[in-house]
Design an enzyme around this catalytic site. Structure first.
Site, short mmCIF file in Angstrom:
data_model
loop_
_atom_site.label_atom_id
_atom_site.label_comp_id
_atom_site.label_asym_id
_atom_site.label_seq_id
_atom_site.Cartn_x
_atom_site.Cartn_y
_atom_site.Cartn_z
N TYR A 39 5.94 -127.69 28.59
CA TYR A 39 6.13 -126.87 29.78
C TYR A 39 4.83 -126.15 30.14
O TYR A 39 4.64 -124.98 29.79
CB TYR A 39 7.23 -125.84 29.54
CG TYR A 39 8.58 -126.42 29.17
CD1 TYR A 39 9.38 -127.05 30.12
CD2 TYR A 39 9.06 -126.32 27.86
CE1 TYR A 39 10.62 -127.56 29.78
CE2 TYR A 39 10.30 -126.84 27.52
CZ TYR A 39 11.08 -127.46 28.47
OH TYR A 39 12.31 -127.97 28.14
N TRP A 98 7.99 -121.22 34.99
CA TRP A 98 9.37 -121.51 35.39
C TRP A 98 10.06 -120.21 35.79
O TRP A 98 9.85 -119.15 35.19
CB TRP A 98 10.13 -122.17 34.25
CG TRP A 98 10.19 -123.66 34.33
CD1 TRP A 98 11.24 -124.42 34.75
CD2 TRP A 98 9.14 -124.59 34.01
NE1 TRP A 98 10.92 -125.75 34.70
CE2 TRP A 98 9.63 -125.89 34.24
CE3 TRP A 98 7.84 -124.46 33.54
CZ2 TRP A 98 8.88 -127.04 34.03
CZ3 TRP A 98 7.07 -125.59 33.32
CH2 TRP A 98 7.59 -126.87 33.57
N ASP A 105 12.83 -118.53 33.36
CA ASP A 105 12.08 -118.23 32.15
C ASP A 105 11.27 -116.95 32.32
O ASP A 105 11.24 -116.09 31.41
CB ASP A 105 11.11 -119.37 31.82
CG ASP A 105 11.81 -120.64 31.37
OD1 ASP A 105 11.73 -120.98 30.19
OD2 ASP A 105 12.44 -121.28 32.23
N GLY A 117 19.89 -124.19 35.42
CA GLY A 117 19.23 -123.85 34.18
C GLY A 117 19.79 -124.59 32.99
O GLY A 117 19.14 -124.68 31.94
N ASP A 154 20.48 -127.97 32.38
CA ASP A 154 20.17 -129.21 33.08
C ASP A 154 21.20 -130.33 32.90
O ASP A 154 21.62 -130.94 33.87
CB ASP A 154 18.81 -129.73 32.64
CG ASP A 154 17.69 -128.75 32.92
OD1 ASP A 154 17.97 -127.58 33.23
OD2 ASP A 154 16.52 -129.15 32.83
N ARG A 206 17.03 -134.80 24.32
CA ARG A 206 16.73 -134.66 25.74
C ARG A 206 17.75 -135.44 26.56
O ARG A 206 18.51 -136.25 26.03
CB ARG A 206 15.32 -135.18 26.04
CG ARG A 206 14.21 -134.44 25.31
CD ARG A 206 14.01 -133.03 25.82
NE ARG A 206 13.59 -133.03 27.22
CZ ARG A 206 13.42 -131.94 27.95
NH1 ARG A 206 13.65 -130.76 27.43
NH2 ARG A 206 13.03 -132.02 29.21
N GLU A 236 13.15 -123.79 21.04
CA GLU A 236 13.76 -123.74 22.37
C GLU A 236 15.27 -123.53 22.27
O GLU A 236 15.85 -122.74 23.02
CB GLU A 236 13.44 -125.05 23.09
CG GLU A 236 13.87 -125.10 24.53
CD GLU A 236 13.42 -126.38 25.22
OE1 GLU A 236 13.68 -126.52 26.43
OE2 GLU A 236 12.81 -127.25 24.55
#
Length: 420
Positions: free
Chosen positions: A27, A31, A34, A166, A168, A201, A392
């Site tokens: 990243y 964002w 964030d 947010g 996703d 992911r 994360e």
């Protein structure tokens, strides 16, 4: 080095002069939501930087009021993230002339963060005119959401892309995404898989759908309407955070000598409108195209706890402590129902626990009198961060870290919780 010092090291290491990246590598830009969570933690290290974090984001606000979900760093490689600035900016209509940004948005938690930042050092904020400059921008941001994004005509904001939630690739988006024809994987290059395990992911098919939706929006000049958006969903998290931010705007208005009553009325209106999404002890998203609730077990359905005076709070507290989320036992909150076959403890937003959501839920629980459970979440997040590092997201049952390392909002939440 203690946990607080380690968190500070992450945030200071990710600072880029006017804003903070979410994490190195994966990243490389700023964002939107964030930055709100980052500012809430950064205020404990540098109130000035926390103010600058929000000011830099709103410096890229569009003329229609929207706050873009990414503000691209001109010093970063243009092809280092996909979709990058060349994808989003090729058909910009209302975007700022001085910054490359995306064209979609993220949840409106910014006014809440702005009030927290102001409260940490009011004298500095007053000297700098922090709230005076940010308040009209926040008004325009909320105005865009209430106006252009009430696609269902029911007084609720619609998101038009899963990234806008947010969350996703939440299982809540599976059904409406089935209408979207994915761009074939060979026609774009995912940069996220250069930095993260594919098992953690979104799939290529889902990513192809995300690209299709974004390209269609771009090619329509970022105009809002059901004729443009194949994906249009009233999301409880987005609307709950808008209500919580309106509550913060009421306090900001009082500080500035403005009338807080319109914001108080807006909180009440949104609280009543959210009731349309409540069923089975949880709030659910609604697919605007078909007019039906997307029943499932997303943690987004618990986030309305942040709304003051929420009548459904006792039911949400029962749900968060029950078998679907087991918050009192785990000390963290999974992003999707543990008992649902769609739960995946490792894959992005399909089951892992996230620190920003835990931070919001802790606030909501305390607001509605569940202070013991709020303290359980505080302790659980701190112990999980100690075990896993500043990842994360984490496996909610083992606490094992997943996703990016040195993640800024994880560090920010830890800083805020250790300063509480």
């Amino acid at each position: 080095m203690n946990l607080r010092d380690e968190a500070a090291k992450v945030l200071l290491g990710n600072w880029r002069g006017r804003s903070t990246i979410p994490a190195p590598g994966l990243y490389p830009h700023q964002w939107s939501w964030d930055s709100a969570f980052i500012a809430a933690g950064l205020r404990h290290l540098s109130p000035l930087r926390a103010q600058q974090e929000l000011e830099s984001l709103f410096g890229a606000q569009w003329s229609d009021g929207r706050v873009p979900h990414i503000v691209f760093d001109p010093s970063a490689p243009r092809d280092g993230y996909f979709p990058g600035p060349d994808f989003w900016c090729s058909a910009r209509v209302n975007g700022p002339a001085h910054a490359d940004t995306s064209g979609i948005v993220q949840p409106p938690v910014h006014a809440l963060a702005a009030w927290e930042v102001f409260s940490s050092e009011p004298d500095l904020a007053r000297r700098r005119g922090f709230l005076e400059r940010l308040y009209p921008k926040l008004l325009a941001w909320h105005g865009y959401l209430r106006g252009s994004r009430d696609l269902g005509g029911r007084g609720l904001v619609s998101i038009v892309h899963p990234w806008e939630s947010g969350m996703d690739n939440s299982p809540s988006w599976d059904a409406p995404l089935r209408r979207v024809e994915p761009v074939p994987a060979g026609e774009f290059r995912r940069r996220d898989l250069d930095h993260a395990d594919a098992a953690e992911r979104p799939t290529d098919a889902d990513y192809g759908r995300y690209v299709r939706l974004a390209a269609t929006y771009r090619d329509h000049g970022y105009a809002d309407g059901l004729d443009v958006h194949e994906f249009a969903v009233e999301d409880p998290l987005t609307n709950a955070l808008l209500a919580a931010s309106e509550d913060a705007l009421a306090r900001i208005a009082e500080e500035l000598g403005e009338d807080p009553r319109p914001h108080v009325a807006e909180v009440s209106r949104l609280r009543d409108a959210l009731a349309q999404l409540h069923a089975d002890g949880l709030f659910h998203s609604r697919d605007v195209h078909v007019g039906e609730l997307i029943r499932g077990g997303s943690v987004a359905g618990l986030v309305p706890l942040v709304v003051p005076g929420l009548p459904q709070a006792p039911e949400l507290i029962a749900t968060i402590t029950g078998p679907r989320f087991r918050a009192a036992e785990l000390g963290v909150v999974p992003s999707f129902d543990l008992t649902d076959p769609l739960h995946d403890a490792s894959r992005y937003w399909r089951g892992p626990a996230w620190f920003n959501i835990g931070w919001l839920l802790r606030r909501g629980l305390a607001r509605h009198g569940a202070t013991d459970l709020a303290e359980v979440l505080r302790g659980g997040m701190l112990s999980t961060a100690t075990r896993s590092g500043f990842r994360e997201y984490v496996d909610p049952t083992t606490g094992e870290g997943r996703g990016a390392h040195h993640f800024s909002w994880t560090a920010a939440v830890v800083l805020d919780l250790t300063s509480a």
